[in-house]
Design a protein around this motif. Structure first.
Motif, PDB file in Angstrom:
ATOM      1  N   VAL A  13       0.835  -1.200   0.000  1.00 27.30           N
ATOM      2  CA  VAL A  13       0.000   0.000   0.000  1.00 27.30           C
ATOM      3  C   VAL A  13       0.870   1.251   0.000  1.00 27.30           C
ATOM      4  O   VAL A  13       0.577   2.224  -0.706  1.00 27.30           O
ATOM      5  N   LYS A  16       2.239   1.493  -3.372  1.00 30.62           N
ATOM      6  CA  LYS A  16       1.200   1.375  -4.409  1.00 30.62           C
ATOM      7  C   LYS A  16       1.596   0.393  -5.509  1.00 30.62           C
ATOM      8  O   LYS A  16       1.288   0.595  -6.689  1.00 30.62           O
ATOM      9  N   VAL A  57      -6.957   0.049  -3.194  1.00 31.66           N
ATOM     10  CA  VAL A  57      -7.140  -0.389  -1.812  1.00 31.66           C
ATOM     11  C   VAL A  57      -8.613  -0.203  -1.459  1.00 31.66           C
ATOM     12  O   VAL A  57      -9.208   0.840  -1.760  1.00 31.66           O
ATOM     13  N   THR A  62      -7.962   0.455   3.628  1.00 32.63           N
ATOM     14  CA  THR A  62      -7.392   1.725   4.085  1.00 32.63           C
ATOM     15  C   THR A  62      -7.390   1.795   5.604  1.00 32.63           C
ATOM     16  O   THR A  62      -6.420   2.254   6.221  1.00 32.63           O
ATOM     17  N   ARG A  63      -8.470   1.344   6.214  1.00 33.78           N
ATOM     18  CA  ARG A  63      -8.538   1.326   7.685  1.00 33.78           C
ATOM     19  C   ARG A  63      -7.485   0.393   8.252  1.00 33.78           C
ATOM     20  O   ARG A  63      -6.802   0.721   9.227  1.00 33.78           O
ATOM     21  N   TYR A  65      -4.680  -0.460   6.952  1.00 37.73           N
ATOM     22  CA  TYR A  65      -3.329   0.066   6.711  1.00 37.73           C
ATOM     23  C   TYR A  65      -2.833   0.838   7.936  1.00 37.73           C
ATOM     24  O   TYR A  65      -1.669   0.718   8.340  1.00 37.73           O
TER      25      TYR A  65
END
Length: 302
Positions: A13, A16, A57, A62-63, A65
């Motif tokens: 992430v 990317k 993502v 995202t949370r 991460y």
């Protein structure tokens, strides 16, 4: 929860890219994808959207991460406090422009080896545009370049700039002092066309109203010094580099009326929640570059 799987997801992430994350962790792309898939299966959620070739993502990804970063930082803190991480080998991929390599990089690395016994080095020597792109893409961890890098997750810090001087042959250029008009009678050698030293050299002549001489763009410091040694012309180099070269070759720093703009120096890097080596290297390099600048300034004054 396997933290190696968490680490694989964090870097995918951050960069990317599954490919670049695999390069960062020194594993195959398929192995990294398998780790992320195993993590998704354990959590029972989809972290990455694989419906097309674009890297995306998910909302829950995202949370997670943010949780991944905190988990890895906690792991690092526990290892540091328990002492289990002190002797573990840590690979640091460093990039540097030639001016740094030929001045203080070697001495700094000796200090790093003493302070970080487990430190392992992978060094890339390139031009500033390539180095800043490398750290942006995550293929290098820490780069020393004339310009700062940019991009999400990339941090930059200005280091002490490097004083630039004119360097000539010790026998062919014996005068005590040179004006720009004097220098204009010789061929001049500097760094790549469009680089900061190249533009600063042309600007110095323009400000003095002197017609610039032939200016040759040379990508290698060693080649520049060899050309000066062979009587081809006068080069512009960082003072630290010139002083080192003068110890082994018949070149000297010329005393000039006009001063060149200093070469800016920046260190760009990515935070690594799994290791303290990058930040330790950053702080040591900043202090080391400052010490070398002060030492060089004292020599030039005396």
């Amino acid at each position: 929860m396997n933290l190696r799987f968490v680490e694989a997801y964090y870097w995918a992430v951050s960069l990317k890219s599954v490919t670049r994350a695999a390069e960062k962790l020194f594993i195959t792309q398929s192995a990294l994808s398998a780790r992320i898939a195993a993590l998704e299966e354990e959590l029972g959620v989809m972290l990455l959207d694989r419906r097309d070739k674009q890297f995306r993502v998910t909302v829950v990804g995202t949370r997670f991460y943010n949780y991944a970063q905190r988990l890895l930082e906690l792991q690092r803190q526990i290892k540091a406090e328990m002492g289990s991480d002190q002797l573990r080998a840590s690979m640091l991929r460093i990039g540097a422009i030639e001016s740094v390599v030929h001045s203080w990089l070697g001495d700094w690395l000796q200090q790093m080896r003493a302070d970080q016994p487990g430190f392992e080095l992978e060094l890339t020597v390139e031009t500033t545009p390539l180095l800043t792109e490398h750290v942006r893409r995550g293929t290098l961890d820490l780069v020393f370049a004339a310009l700062p890098s940019s991009g999400e997750g990339v941090r930059t810090r200005a280091l002490a700039p490097m004083e630039m001087v004119f360097v000539g042959h010790a026998l062919l250029h014996p005068r005590k002092r040179y004006s720009l008009a004097d220098l204009a009678r010789f061929d001049l050698l500097t760094f790549q066309r469009g680089s900061q030293p190249h533009l600063a050299l042309l600007d110095a002549f323009r400000q003095e109203g002197v017609e610039p001489p032939r200016v040759h763009a040379i990508s290698s410091i060693s080649a520049m010094v060899q050309l000066v040694e062979g009587g081809f012309g006068i080069a512009t180099l960082p003072r630290l580099v010139a002083e080192r070269m003068a110890q082994r070759q018949p070149v000297r720093v010329l005393n000039t009326v006009a001063l060149l703009a200093p070469l800016p120096l920046h260190v760009s890097y990515r935070d690594d929640p799994t290791s303290t080596v990058t930040l330790a290297a950053l702080e040591a390099a900043a202090a080391f570059a400052g010490l070398r600048k002060r030492a060089s300034s004292k020599k030039s004054i005396s």
